[in-house]
Design a protein around this motif. Structure first.
Motif, PDB file in Angstrom:
ATOM      1  N   SER A 306       3.951   3.782  -0.059  1.00  0.00           N
ATOM      2  CA  SER A 306       4.836   4.552  -0.786  1.00  0.00           C
ATOM      3  C   SER A 306       5.011   4.199  -2.596  1.00  0.00           C
ATOM      4  O   SER A 306       4.623   3.016  -2.773  1.00  0.00           O
ATOM      5  CB  SER A 306       6.545   4.420  -0.279  1.00  0.00           C
ATOM      6  N   SER A 307       5.817   5.201  -3.324  1.00  0.00           N
ATOM      7  CA  SER A 307       5.657   4.921  -4.572  1.00  0.00           C
ATOM      8  C   SER A 307       6.668   3.505  -4.856  1.00  0.00           C
ATOM      9  O   SER A 307       6.397   2.629  -5.674  1.00  0.00           O
ATOM     10  CB  SER A 307       6.312   6.007  -5.286  1.00  0.00           C
ATOM     11  N   HIS A 308       7.615   3.253  -3.982  1.00  0.00           N
ATOM     12  CA  HIS A 308       8.456   2.374  -4.226  1.00  0.00           C
ATOM     13  C   HIS A 308       7.739   0.972  -3.719  1.00  0.00           C
ATOM     14  O   HIS A 308       7.934  -0.262  -4.487  1.00  0.00           O
ATOM     15  CB  HIS A 308       9.389   2.227  -3.041  1.00  0.00           C
ATOM     16  N   GLU A 309       7.092   0.821  -2.758  1.00  0.00           N
ATOM     17  CA  GLU A 309       5.953  -0.136  -2.407  1.00  0.00           C
ATOM     18  C   GLU A 309       5.035  -0.481  -3.503  1.00  0.00           C
ATOM     19  O   GLU A 309       4.450  -1.847  -3.682  1.00  0.00           O
ATOM     20  CB  GLU A 309       5.341  -0.169  -1.118  1.00  0.00           C
ATOM     21  N   HIS A 311       5.500   0.192  -6.565  1.00  0.00           N
ATOM     22  CA  HIS A 311       5.791  -0.192  -8.018  1.00  0.00           C
ATOM     23  C   HIS A 311       5.485   0.811  -8.940  1.00  0.00           C
ATOM     24  O   HIS A 311       5.567   0.462 -10.373  1.00  0.00           O
ATOM     25  CB  HIS A 311       5.425  -1.507  -8.534  1.00  0.00           C
ATOM     26  N   TYR A 312       5.115   2.182  -8.783  1.00  0.00           N
ATOM     27  CA  TYR A 312       4.651   2.791  -9.726  1.00  0.00           C
ATOM     28  C   TYR A 312       4.801   4.362  -8.951  1.00  0.00           C
ATOM     29  O   TYR A 312       4.700   4.367  -7.726  1.00  0.00           O
ATOM     30  CB  TYR A 312       3.455   2.646 -10.534  1.00  0.00           C
ATOM     31  N   GLN A 313       4.584   5.348  -9.878  1.00  0.00           N
ATOM     32  CA  GLN A 313       4.605   6.837  -8.991  1.00  0.00           C
ATOM     33  C   GLN A 313       3.275   7.287  -9.235  1.00  0.00           C
ATOM     34  O   GLN A 313       2.794   7.499 -10.419  1.00  0.00           O
ATOM     35  CB  GLN A 313       5.689   7.443 -10.162  1.00  0.00           C
TER      36      GLN A 313
END
Length: 404
Positions: A306-309, A311-313
Motif C-alpha cells: 500500500s502507499s502507507h507501506e 511511504h509514498y503515493q
C-alpha cells in the motif's frame, strides 16, 4: 514421489522474476522430498539455470508430439505443475490420459487475462473487458487443475468475485525471499544515476521503457543534477527498444544485466513505471532486496504494498512522478525512509519461512484426499468431457498434419 514441471521457458533466475519464482517453487517441492523433473519445449539459452547442479532432471519435449505420452507414462509423476496456462492447454490432456491419478498444479505468475485486458484498454482507449477469449482459455485451464497458485491477493479476489472460482482451488504464494537473497548496495552518497530493469519479452516492460523515454524522462531530467543518467537494462531488446538509446539525452539502453541484484545495487533510485500488468513485480522486489528506493505507478504497486507501506503515493502522472523521483534522488533522509520501507516489507510480507509450511500442508491435504477434492470441483470434471476438449483435438490434428 516425483514432481514434473512443464515449463514454457527454461528458468533464467538472473533475467526474470518468473525464473526466480520457478526455482523457489522447485525448492519448496524438494523440501517435501519430491524427485524434481523439469521439461520444456523451449530452446536452450546460455542464461538459464543449471538444473542439474541443483539436483533436478531436465528433459526437452515438443508440442503436438505423442512422444511426450511415452515419456510421462514412464516417469509416472505424483505431481505435475504447469507454469503457464498455455502449458496446461498443450499438455494437460496428455497428462490426464497417461497419469490420471497425478495431482495437477497451475502456477499463474500473473493473471494473464487481466494483464491483456489492461493492455488493450490502455492502447484502445476504451473500458477494460475482462471477459475475453483469453479469460475463457485461462479460467478453463484453471478449472481443469487441482490447485492454482496465485501471486496476487487482488487477482484471487477477481477470480472469486468475477469468475466464481471456489476458494479451495486457489492458494496464495507470493514472491519469497531468504536471508541469502538480500544484496545490500552502497550508501546514498556512493550511488549515482537511475535504473529501470526488465526483460523486453514482457509487454509491460516494453511499454514502460517507451513511456519513460517519451513522457517521464523529459520531466525527470529537468529536476536532477545535469550529469544524472537513466540506464535501462533488460534482455531481448529489439530494434525499437535499442533506438531509444540517446547519450546526448542521458538515456542509455544497457542491454542484459549479468546479475540483476548486483546491477541495481549500484544505482541510487530504481524506477518501475508500469502502465499495465498484473501479478507481483520482480523489479520492485529486486529494488527492495538491494536497498534501492524503488518508485512505481499504481499498477506497479498493486499486490506489492500500500502507499502507507511504501511511504509514498504511487502515481502515473508524469509531473508528479518526476517530482517524486527528484525527491528520492536528492533528499538523503527521504531516500533512507524509502530504503527502510522496502526492508520492512520484505520482512513482514515476503519471508520464505512464513509461507513454506502452509504450502506444504495444502499440497499434502489435497494429495491425500484427491478424489474428494475433485468431486467438489464439478465444473473441472465437466470440462474433461469430450465436447469441451477442443485443445486436445486441435493438437491431435496438428500432429497428424505434421506427420504427413
Amino acid at each position: 514421489m516425483k514432481a514434473l514441471l512443464i515449463a514454457k521457458n527454461w528458468p533464467e533466475p538472473n533475467s526474470t522474476a518468473a525464473g526466480r519464482r520457478t526455482l523457489c517453487l522447485l525448492r519448496l517441492l524438494a523440501e517435501m522430498d519430491y524427485d524434481i523433473h523439469v521439461a520444456s519445449a523451449a530452446e536452450k539459452t546460455p542464461f538459464q539455470a543449471s538444473l542439474a547442479q541443483l539436483g533436478y532432471t531436465e528433459t526437452a519435449i515438443a508440442v503436438n508430439d505423442s512422444r511426450f505420452d511415452a515419456y510421462i507414462s514412464k516417469l509416472k509423476p505424483t505431481l505435475v505443475i504447469y507454469d503457464r496456462f498455455v502449458m496446461e492447454e498443450q499438455f494437460g490432456w496428455r497428462v490426464k490420459k497417461a497419469v490420471p491419478e497425478a495431482m495437477t498444479l497451475l502456477d499463474t505468475s500473473d493473471l494473464h487475462c487481466l494483464r491483456v485486458a489492461r493492455e488493450k484498454a490502455l492502447k484502445g482507449g476504451g473500458p477494460m473487458d475482462l471477459f475475453s477469449e483469453e479469460a475463457i482459455r485461462e479460467i478453463t485451464s484453471l478449472l481443469r487443475c487441482d490447485l492454482t497458485l496465485m501471486i496476487s491477493r487482488v487477482e484471487m479476489e477477481i477470480l472469486q468475485s468475477q469468475f466464481s472460482i471456489a476458494p479451495q482451488l486457489l492458494h496464495f504464494l507470493p514472491f519469497l525471499v531468504n536471508d541469502e537473497d538480500y544484496h545490500p548496495g552502497r550508501s546514498f552518497h556512493e550511488r549515482r544515476h537511475l535504473i529501470m530493469l526488465g526483460g523486453f519479452k514482457h509487454a509491460p516492460n516494453r511499454d514502460a521503457a517507451l513511456w519513460l523515454k517519451q513522457s517521464l524522462w523529459p520531466h525527470i531530467r529537468k529536476q536532477l543534477p545535469a550529469d544524472t543518467e537513466l540506464h535501462i537494462y533488460g534482455g531481448y531488446a529489439d530494434h525499437a527498444i535499442n533506438q531509444l538509446h540517446n547519450p546526448s539525452d542521458r538515456f542509455f539502453i544497457k542491454g542484459r544485466a549479468e546479475c540483476a541484484l548486483t546491477t541495481i545495487s549500484r544505482y541510487r533510485v530504481n524506477l518501475a513505471p508500469l502502465r499495465f500488468g498484473a501479478g507481483q513485480k520482480g523489479k520492485i522486489l529486486e529494488g527492495w532486496l538491494t536497498g534501492t528506493p524503488t518508485l512505481t505507478s499504481p499498477i506497479g504497486a498493486e499486490s506489492m504494498a500500500s502507499s502507507h507501506e511504501l511511504h509514498y503515493q504511487p502515481t502515473d502522472n508524469p509531473e508528479q512522478f518526476a517530482q517524486l523521483t527528484a525527491q528520492a534522488y536528492s533528499n538523503e533522509h527521504f531516500w533512507q525512509q524509502l530504503q527502510q520501507a522496502g526492508f520492512d516489507l520484505l520482512t513482514s510480507q515476503y519471508q520464505y519461512k512464513s509461507f513454506a509450511s502452509g504450502f506444504h500442508s495444502k499440497l499434502n491435504a489435497i494429495r491425500h484426499n484427491l478424489t474428494e477434492h475433485r468431486h467438489q470441483n464439478f465444473f473441472g470434471r465437466l470440462l474433461w468431457q469430450n465436447q469441451f476438449r477442443a485443445s486436445e483435438f486441435m493438437s491431435r490434428w496438428i500432429e497428424q498434419k505434421n506427420a504427413k
